[in-house]
Write a protein that holds these residues in place. Structure first.
Motif, PDB file in Angstrom:
ATOM      1  N   MET A   1       0.844  -1.193   0.000  1.00 33.95           N
ATOM      2  CA  MET A   1       0.000   0.000   0.000  1.00 33.95           C
ATOM      3  C   MET A   1       0.880   1.244   0.000  1.00 33.95           C
ATOM      4  N   ARG A   2       0.613   2.173  -0.891  1.00 34.17           N
ATOM      5  CA  ARG A   2       1.341   3.444  -0.929  1.00 34.17           C
ATOM      6  C   ARG A   2       0.723   4.387   0.104  1.00 34.17           C
ATOM      7  N   ILE A   3       1.521   4.749   1.097  1.00 30.93           N
ATOM      8  CA  ILE A   3       1.018   5.602   2.175  1.00 30.93           C
ATOM      9  C   ILE A   3       1.888   6.849   2.279  1.00 30.93           C
ATOM     10  N   GLY A   4       1.227   8.000   2.302  1.00 31.96           N
ATOM     11  CA  GLY A   4       1.903   9.268   2.511  1.00 31.96           C
ATOM     12  C   GLY A   4       1.620   9.794   3.895  1.00 31.96           C
ATOM     13  N   LEU A   5       2.525  10.598   4.420  1.00 33.79           N
ATOM     14  CA  LEU A   5       2.418  11.140   5.770  1.00 33.79           C
ATOM     15  C   LEU A   5       2.192  12.639   5.721  1.00 33.79           C
ATOM     16  N   LEU A   6       1.144  13.085   6.394  1.00 32.63           N
ATOM     17  CA  LEU A   6       0.867  14.506   6.562  1.00 32.63           C
ATOM     18  C   LEU A   6       1.196  14.876   8.009  1.00 32.63           C
ATOM     19  N   GLY A   7       2.245  15.657   8.191  1.00 31.38           N
ATOM     20  CA  GLY A   7       2.645  16.042   9.537  1.00 31.38           C
ATOM     21  C   GLY A   7       4.117  15.774   9.769  1.00 31.38           C
ATOM     22  N   THR A   8       4.743  16.657  10.555  1.00 30.84           N
ATOM     23  CA  THR A   8       6.187  16.542  10.785  1.00 30.84           C
ATOM     24  C   THR A   8       6.559  16.799  12.237  1.00 30.84           C
ATOM     25  N   GLY A   9       5.585  16.801  13.144  1.00 35.92           N
ATOM     26  CA  GLY A   9       5.864  17.093  14.550  1.00 35.92           C
ATOM     27  C   GLY A   9       6.519  15.930  15.271  1.00 35.92           C
ATOM     28  N   PRO A  10       6.663  16.034  16.601  1.00 36.09           N
ATOM     29  CA  PRO A  10       7.340  14.992  17.375  1.00 36.09           C
ATOM     30  C   PRO A  10       6.722  13.602  17.203  1.00 36.09           C
ATOM     31  N   TRP A  11       5.401  13.527  17.161  1.00 30.61           N
ATOM     32  CA  TRP A  11       4.712  12.242  17.014  1.00 30.61           C
ATOM     33  C   TRP A  11       4.975  11.648  15.631  1.00 30.61           C
ATOM     34  N   ALA A  12       4.953  12.484  14.613  1.00 32.33           N
ATOM     35  CA  ALA A  12       5.253  12.014  13.258  1.00 32.33           C
ATOM     36  C   ALA A  12       6.695  11.525  13.162  1.00 32.33           C
ATOM     37  N   ARG A  13       7.623  12.255  13.770  1.00 29.58           N
ATOM     38  CA  ARG A  13       9.037  11.901  13.669  1.00 29.58           C
ATOM     39  C   ARG A  13       9.379  10.648  14.464  1.00 29.58           C
ATOM     40  N   SER A  14       8.768  10.490  15.638  1.00 38.60           N
ATOM     41  CA  SER A  14       9.152   9.382  16.514  1.00 38.60           C
ATOM     42  C   SER A  14       8.378   8.105  16.232  1.00 38.60           C
ATOM     43  N   THR A  15       7.181   8.213  15.646  1.00 42.27           N
ATOM     44  CA  THR A  15       6.307   7.043  15.534  1.00 42.27           C
ATOM     45  C   THR A  15       5.870   6.769  14.100  1.00 42.27           C
ATOM     46  N   HIS A  16       5.173   7.715  13.488  1.00 42.16           N
ATOM     47  CA  HIS A  16       4.596   7.475  12.168  1.00 42.16           C
ATOM     48  C   HIS A  16       5.661   7.178  11.115  1.00 42.16           C
ATOM     49  N   ALA A  17       6.612   8.085  10.960  1.00 41.44           N
ATOM     50  CA  ALA A  17       7.598   7.934   9.894  1.00 41.44           C
ATOM     51  C   ALA A  17       8.441   6.669  10.054  1.00 41.44           C
ATOM     52  N   PRO A  18       8.979   6.382  11.244  1.00 43.44           N
ATOM     53  CA  PRO A  18       9.757   5.141  11.364  1.00 43.44           C
ATOM     54  C   PRO A  18       8.939   3.891  11.073  1.00 43.44           C
ATOM     55  N   ALA A  19       7.675   3.872  11.519  1.00 42.24           N
ATOM     56  CA  ALA A  19       6.837   2.690  11.289  1.00 42.24           C
ATOM     57  C   ALA A  19       6.525   2.518   9.811  1.00 42.24           C
ATOM     58  N   LEU A  20       6.187   3.598   9.142  1.00 41.67           N
ATOM     59  CA  LEU A  20       5.896   3.509   7.709  1.00 41.67           C
ATOM     60  C   LEU A  20       7.136   3.112   6.921  1.00 41.67           C
ATOM     61  N   ASN A  21       8.269   3.650   7.324  1.00 41.92           N
ATOM     62  CA  ASN A  21       9.512   3.376   6.609  1.00 41.92           C
ATOM     63  C   ASN A  21       9.939   1.918   6.756  1.00 41.92           C
ATOM     64  N   ALA A  22       9.599   1.300   7.891  1.00 43.31           N
ATOM     65  CA  ALA A  22      10.056  -0.064   8.170  1.00 43.31           C
ATOM     66  C   ALA A  22       9.044  -1.132   7.771  1.00 43.31           C
ATOM     67  N   HIS A  23       7.811  -0.742   7.495  1.00 42.60           N
ATOM     68  CA  HIS A  23       6.757  -1.741   7.272  1.00 42.60           C
ATOM     69  C   HIS A  23       6.972  -2.461   5.945  1.00 42.60           C
ATOM     70  N   PRO A  24       6.979  -3.796   5.955  1.00 40.83           N
ATOM     71  CA  PRO A  24       7.272  -4.534   4.725  1.00 40.83           C
ATOM     72  C   PRO A  24       6.188  -4.438   3.654  1.00 40.83           C
ATOM     73  N   ASP A  25       4.977  -4.063   4.055  1.00 40.93           N
ATOM     74  CA  ASP A  25       3.873  -4.001   3.095  1.00 40.93           C
ATOM     75  C   ASP A  25       3.485  -2.571   2.737  1.00 40.93           C
ATOM     76  N   VAL A  26       4.383  -1.627   3.005  1.00 37.90           N
ATOM     77  CA  VAL A  26       4.109  -0.214   2.743  1.00 37.90           C
ATOM     78  C   VAL A  26       5.169   0.351   1.809  1.00 37.90           C
ATOM     79  N   ASP A  27       4.696   1.085   0.816  1.00 37.28           N
ATOM     80  CA  ASP A  27       5.561   1.947   0.010  1.00 37.28           C
ATOM     81  C   ASP A  27       5.387   3.353   0.577  1.00 37.28           C
ATOM     82  N   PHE A  28       6.346   3.778   1.389  1.00 33.22           N
ATOM     83  CA  PHE A  28       6.271   5.089   2.038  1.00 33.22           C
ATOM     84  C   PHE A  28       6.505   6.144   0.961  1.00 33.22           C
ATOM     85  N   THR A  29       5.432   6.804   0.551  1.00 36.74           N
ATOM     86  CA  THR A  29       5.458   7.645  -0.641  1.00 36.74           C
ATOM     87  C   THR A  29       6.155   8.980  -0.411  1.00 36.74           C
TER      88      THR A  29
END
Length: 293
Positions: free
Chosen positions: A1-29
């Motif tokens: 699944m191609r997933i894009g991230l809206l947001g760049t705050g502490p929660w996005a940096r510490s949780t969302h982005a690392p999880a999306l980047n590491a997920h084997p079934d995600v194309d972090f767009t």
């Protein structure tokens, strides 16, 4: 699944982005943020594209993950749903009932899957515990404490959050308490609240299954008094919410939320933490806010 991230705050940096980047079934767009320099830095760290136009990012994705303040999240979620994009959202879904309903209606009208990231519902230890207590039933009463020192410790990355300062613990940690209590005790049919010191709120609920619950919510507790706990009492005796499993990070929990979104999109079966559940949580919070004395 191609997933894009809206947001760049502490929660996005510490949780969302690392999880999306590491997920084997995600194309972090890619990443979009309200501060282009922050979006560029986060995108570079994840080796993805920084977008200067949120609609361009939405267009390039199958789904969007949103890590923005709730009043900002809601209209972006509507835009993404209307573009046919699945939704991976944060709690609270919105800060008004009207905005929450708009998001839920847009998701339904456009047949998109949705998951709201209530962290306890995706924890390795807490997720099965909640399911087990809901299946057991027979609970008489419950007590929840979500007591934090976000504004008193001097170390929290969220202390600078304007929406948290405005809306307080009821809207920030209240969703966590409700995400545990509602699936176990049933919907809230009577809602009352009183203010305590600082932003502390004491929430009292009567549930559809006949049980009652109380929750103490605070972001302004002394650091030594901070802590999270849930206790249930009923036919099965007394049980308490287990602590986070060792090594089970927020990033890992968010990865499970991604799994849930992918499954919901593939099967067409709504997840229990979809936007309708998120809407109901907002309705209860708004009722408590009106009642608070």
């Amino acid at each position: 699944m191609r997933i894009g991230l809206l947001g760049t705050g502490p929660w996005a940096r510490s949780t969302h982005a690392p999880a999306l980047n590491a997920h084997p079934d995600v194309d972090f767009t890619g990443v979009w943020g309200r501060r282009p320099e922050a979006a560029a830095a986060l995108a570079e760290a994840c080796a993805v594209r920084a977008y200067d136009d949120p609609d361009a990012l939405i267009k390039d994705c199958d789904a969007v993950a949103i890590a923005l303040p709730p009043a900002v999240q809601a209209p972006f979620a509507v835009r993404a749903a209307e573009a046919g994009r699945h939704l991976l959202l944060d709690k609270p879904l919105a800060v008004t009932v009207e905005d929450a309903r708009r998001v839920a209606d847009a998701a339904a009208d456009n047949a998109v899957a949705s998951v709201v990231f209530f962290t306890m519902r995706f924890g390795a230890a807490t997720r099965p515990w909640i399911a087990e207590q809901a299946a057991a039933g027979g609970w008489f009463t419950a007590r929840a404490d979500w007591v934090a020192s976000v504004f008193t410790s001097g170390t929290s990355p969220y202390a600078a959050s304007p929406w948290r300062r405005e809306k307080g613990a009821l809207w920030d940690v209240g969703p966590h308490a409700l995400s545990v209590l509602l699936p176990i005790l049933g919907d809230a049919v009577d809602v009352h609240a009183v203010h305590g010191p600082g932003d502390t709120v004491h929430l009292a609920l009567r549930h559809a299954d006949g049980a009652s619950s109380t929750s103490t919510l605070s972001l302004t507790a002394p650091p030594a008094a901070a802590g999270v706990g849930v206790e249930l009492r009923g036919d099965s005796g007394v049980t308490t919410l287990p602590p986070r499993a060792g090594g089970d990070t927020q990033t890992a929990a968010f990865g499970r939320a991604v799994d849930a979104l992918i499954t919901a999109a593939r099967t067409g079966e709504p997840h229990t933490c979809d936007v309708r559940f998120g809407q109901r949580v907002v309705e209860i919070l708004a009722a408590a806010e009106r009642d608070a004395t």
